[in-house]
Design a protein around this motif. Structure first.
Motif, PDB file in Angstrom:
ATOM      1  N   GLU A 167     -34.349   4.578   0.031  1.00  0.00           N
ATOM      2  CA  GLU A 167     -34.146   6.003   0.293  1.00  0.00           C
ATOM      3  C   GLU A 167     -34.980   6.480   1.469  1.00  0.00           C
ATOM      4  N   CYS A 170     -33.182   5.149   4.632  1.00  0.00           N
ATOM      5  CA  CYS A 170     -31.832   5.630   4.917  1.00  0.00           C
ATOM      6  C   CYS A 170     -31.788   7.126   5.178  1.00  0.00           C
ATOM      7  N   SER A 171     -32.582   7.905   4.454  1.00  0.00           N
ATOM      8  CA  SER A 171     -32.536   9.349   4.716  1.00  0.00           C
ATOM      9  C   SER A 171     -33.013   9.655   6.133  1.00  0.00           C
ATOM     10  N   HIS A 286     -21.530   6.380  -0.050  1.00  0.00           N
ATOM     11  CA  HIS A 286     -22.657   6.928  -0.807  1.00  0.00           C
ATOM     12  C   HIS A 286     -22.920   6.129  -2.072  1.00  0.00           C
ATOM     13  N   TYR A 303     -30.138   9.189  -2.493  1.00  0.00           N
ATOM     14  CA  TYR A 303     -29.703   7.866  -2.033  1.00  0.00           C
ATOM     15  C   TYR A 303     -29.947   6.838  -3.125  1.00  0.00           C
TER      16      TYR A 303
END
Length: 539
Positions: A167, A170-171, A286, A303
């Motif tokens: 997370e 990726c964020s 997603h 995520y």
């Protein structure tokens, strides 16, 4: 203009000591709170939007900082990046008590894989408070993996290292790709053990706990409204919707616009569809498109088992738990539209007959709106400027060829920019581009190349350098491939965080070639292990 208690004005020095940093006034506390405070016992909560409950800090003996986002620290939180290596900051992220913070766990519900699941909520997350920064922006700071709340279903309230790294990376990667998203400020890992059956196979193992400090303008989701409507808590629902308008859609006049609720729904709906289009254009799935994972601001949120498709597969499913492909890559727009139907039901108590008809018409038009948006974005990925009807055929032909040859989604578009349309059928030119050379194996490749060349020249005076520039601006060279994240995770489990930091750095400029990225093969043909990786919801 700085508002609601921001301690900094533009041009002032950044905070170097976390003890000197302060939250702004927490307007979330003006919303209905659970009457029971600081009780982490999992229970069914009624008549409350939040529960006031403190984080449970990680054991402080071996807490380590893995990585931090300089951009979030400086440009969102007004913090000097050097603050991230201080003991005080690490304690802050680990869940230790914070001055003027009122930690809250949010109650929400959701439709999961098409079924209503009633109360869900923040089972391992705490919103620490709000911060109005020097630019006047409002941000909510949240810890993920910070302990039990009344909404905990797994009875430990922790997050594991592997999912937290994914997370964090990726964020931040999505932000630099130009996708609306929550942000990650910092990630720490501790010695606390958590136990997970990663693939739901009966093999439970001990993993290390991690906490992610993440920020967003709001953490409200579709399910925030759904649970209040479903439970008949209409007064609280109205308070929440009015709060959302006042704080996040304040151009919708709260007092004078009779149609404010249906206007709000339309805004949320269009933002959400535009987000799904952006995902689709990047080949991003997603993985868990439940209504509790859908942001009311159109942000990519929560995520989990996400993935960027590599060898193109329209049915790509990154989530091992999604056995029937409900949330596959090609179904995302349809799922989002279904989720918006469920959200519209939460607005119905406040709508008259004409307004309900308007909302219904919005829903009917969204599919066409999304398809038009997607065609426009995909056209730009090919470097085309004008809109002609045959473009849909050209795109369909390309995607079909990619799927049948196993060409890489990201790199095919990137490499198309590198080859002049007059030399696209020259093997000696194409063989130097690994994904395009796979595409060239298709029987229809020559027909496609001619179709594409003719379409480019149809737009008038052709300039190949300008086409390349246009394509490189919208087609990334680097995305967070699952095999890259897995490599970083395996090193991090041995206390080597260097690859997490490297990938973070690379993904901050995903559209430009970088020497270190090329040395690590981040744009090269994926290793064989990449095609065996599967991600689960377990985190």
């Amino acid at each position: 203009m700085v508002s609601r208690g921001s301690p900094f004005a533009s041009g002032n020095a950044l905070t170097t000591d976390i003890s000197a940093w302060r939250f702004s006034v927490n307007t979330l506390c003006s919303l209905p709170l659970d009457e029971i405070k600081n009780d982490c016992t999992p229970r069914h909560v009624r008549m409350g939007i939040f529960s006031e409950v403190n984080p449970t800090p990680l054991a402080q003996d071996e807490v380590k900082l893995i990585a931090a986002s300089r951009d979030v620290l400086v440009n969102v939180l007004d913090m000097d990046p050097a603050i991230s290596v201080t003991n005080g900051f690490v304690q802050f992220v680990s869940g230790c008590p914070v001055t003027n913070s009122t930690p809250l766990a949010h109650r929400y519900g959701g439709h999961q894989f098409g079924k209503w699941c009633s109360q869900l909520g923040d089972g391992r997350a705490h919103i620490l408070g709000e911060y109005i920064n020097a630019k006047g922006e409002r941000w909510e700071l949240q810890l993920k993996g910070s302990g039990l709340t009344p909404y905990s279903r797994d009875l430990d309230g922790r997050a594991v290292l592997r999912s937290s790294i994914r997370e964090f990376l990726c964020s931040e990667a999505m932000y630099y790709l130009g996708v609306e998203t929550t942000r990650s400020a910092a990630l720490i890992v501790g010695s606390d053990a958590v136990y997970r059956d990663q693939f739901y196979s009966g093999q439970i193992r001990s993993e290390r706990a991690a906490i992610l400090l993440r920020v967003a303008p709001s953490w409200f989701r579709f399910g925030s409204l759904e649970i209040l409507a479903r439970q008949g808590e209409l007064l609280h629902l109205k308070m929440l919707v009015d709060y959302i308008i006042e704080n996040h859609f304040n151009d919708i006049n709260l007092l004078e616009v009779e149609n404010r609720y249906v206007v709000l729904f339309g805004r949320i709906a269009h933002r959400t569809v535009e987000l799904a289009v952006r995902w689709q254009s990047l080949g991003f799935a997603h993985g868990v498109l439940n209504t509790d994972n859908m942001s009311i601001l159109g942000l990519t949120i929560d995520y989990g088992p996400f993935g960027f498709v590599e060898a193109y597969d329209s049915k790509f499913v990154p989530n091992r738990s999604d056995r029937f492909g409900k949330y596959s890559l090609d179904k995302q727009l349809d799922v989002v539209l279904w989720n918006l139907e469920k959200l519209s039901a939460a607005f119905e108590p406040f709508l008259d007959e004409n307004q309900r008809l308007y909302a219904s018409n919005v829903l009917k038009m969204l599919g066409g709106y999304g398809r038009r948006k997607l065609r426009s974005v995909m056209r730009s990925k090919l470097g085309l400027i004008t809109d002609v009807e045959e473009d849909q055929q050209l795109l369909a032909m390309l995607l079909s060829m990619m799927e049948e040859t196993g060409a890489d989604y990201t790199m095919t578009f990137r490499q198309l920019a590198l080859v002049n349309p007059d030399t696209m059928i020259d093997y000696d030119v194409v063989k130097n581009h690994w994904s395009l050379s796979r595409l060239m194996c298709h029987d229809y490749y020559t027909s496609f190349a001619e179709f594409y060349r003719r379409r480019l020249y149809s737009e008038g005076v052709y300039n190949d350098a300008e086409r390349k520039e246009r394509m490189n601006a919208v087609n990334p060279l680097y995305v967070l491939r699952n095999w890259m994240a897995q490599s970083a995770i395996e090193k991090a489990e041995q206390n080597d965080f260097s690859e997490v930091v490297l990938i973070q750095k690379i993904l901050e400029t995903p559209y430009s070639e970088q020497i270190e990225a090329e040395q690590h093969g981040y744009a090269a043909s994926p290793p064989s292990l990449a095609y065996r990786l599967r991600i689960s919801c377990s985190s």
